[in-house]
Design a protein around this motif. Structure first.
Motif, PDB file in Angstrom:
ATOM      1  N   ASN A   1      -5.321   5.108  -6.335  1.00 21.72           N
ATOM      2  CA  ASN A   1      -5.817   6.191  -5.493  1.00 21.72           C
ATOM      3  C   ASN A   1      -6.263   5.567  -4.182  1.00 21.72           C
ATOM      4  O   ASN A   1      -7.369   5.062  -4.081  1.00 21.72           O
TER       5      ASN A   1
ATOM      6  N   ARG B   1       1.209   4.214  -2.827  1.00 23.50           N
ATOM      7  CA  ARG B   1       1.080   5.650  -2.514  1.00 23.50           C
ATOM      8  C   ARG B   1       2.308   6.424  -3.005  1.00 23.50           C
ATOM      9  O   ARG B   1       2.198   7.514  -3.554  1.00 23.50           O
TER      10      ARG B   1
ATOM     11  N   ASP C   1      -5.696   7.570   2.800  1.00 25.34           N
ATOM     12  CA  ASP C   1      -4.590   7.518   3.734  1.00 25.34           C
ATOM     13  C   ASP C   1      -4.875   6.636   4.955  1.00 25.34           C
ATOM     14  O   ASP C   1      -3.979   6.103   5.552  1.00 25.34           O
TER      15      ASP C   1
ATOM     16  N   ARG D   1       0.829  -1.206   0.000  1.00 24.30           N
ATOM     17  CA  ARG D   1       0.000   0.000   0.000  1.00 24.30           C
ATOM     18  C   ARG D   1       0.865   1.259   0.000  1.00 24.30           C
ATOM     19  O   ARG D   1       0.627   2.201  -0.754  1.00 24.30           O
ATOM     20  N   GLU D   2       1.924   1.260   0.824  1.00 29.87           N
ATOM     21  CA  GLU D   2       2.801   2.436   0.874  1.00 29.87           C
ATOM     22  C   GLU D   2       3.571   2.602  -0.433  1.00 29.87           C
ATOM     23  O   GLU D   2       3.787   3.730  -0.901  1.00 29.87           O
TER      24      GLU D   2
ATOM     25  N   ARG E   1       2.175   6.860  -6.741  1.00 30.24           N
ATOM     26  CA  ARG E   1       1.231   7.916  -7.107  1.00 30.24           C
ATOM     27  C   ARG E   1       1.849   9.297  -6.865  1.00 30.24           C
ATOM     28  O   ARG E   1       1.759  10.180  -7.716  1.00 30.24           O
ATOM     29  N   ARG E   2       2.481   9.474  -5.703  1.00 27.67           N
ATOM     30  CA  ARG E   2       3.110  10.775  -5.404  1.00 27.67           C
ATOM     31  C   ARG E   2       4.164  11.122  -6.452  1.00 27.67           C
ATOM     32  O   ARG E   2       4.260  12.257  -6.902  1.00 27.67           O
TER      33      ARG E   2
END
Length: 141
Positions: free
Chosen positions: A135, A77, A138, A73-74, A80-81
């Protein structure tokens, strides 16, 4: 549209969308299905989690309990960033811009935006290389 969980010969797992099972077979035979991690074209279908119906005929694939779920998951993320910080946002012109880049009508550059299911299917049919941008909320995911 169909989503397959795929596995390359280097044991990298990834998902990809296809217009149909036949489209997957045809693209695999043409050598245009490749691993996004190592670019290997030696790809096969992996075991998949069952699709869970949301409403009507819409389905979503879900996963739970993987020992590295929080780490994955991280990483999603972080990916995506990175894309958002380094690529151009083209909004609902994504399919149009992706085709221009693919067919060398525009300079190659990273882009992100939105596309309809029909636009995604058209990009797949045209052999345009792209990935869905994760997407993830958090919290509580």
């Amino acid at each position: 549209m169909i989503t397959y969980a795929l596995l390359c010969d280097n044991q990298h797992r990834f998902d990809a969308w296809f217009r149909s099972a036949e489209a997957f077979d045809e693209q695999l035979a043409r050598g245009i299905v490749s691993c996004p991690v190592c670019a290997s074209i030696r790809v096969e279908k992996a075991l998949m989690a069952p699709a869970v119906a949301r409403s009507g005929s819409d389905k979503v694939t879900v996963s739970s309990g993987h020992p590295q779920q929080a780490e994955i998951r991280e990483l999603l993320r972080a990916m995506r960033r990175k894309v958002v910080s380094e690529a151009d946002y083209v909004g609902d012109r994504f399919a149009e811009e992706a085709r221009k880049i693919h067919f060398r009508e525009a300079d190659a550059r990273g882009i992100y935006g939105e596309a309809t299911r029909d636009e995604v299917a058209g990009l797949i049919d045209d052999g345009v290389d792209f990935l869905p941008l994760p997407n993830l909320p958090d919290e509580h995911n």
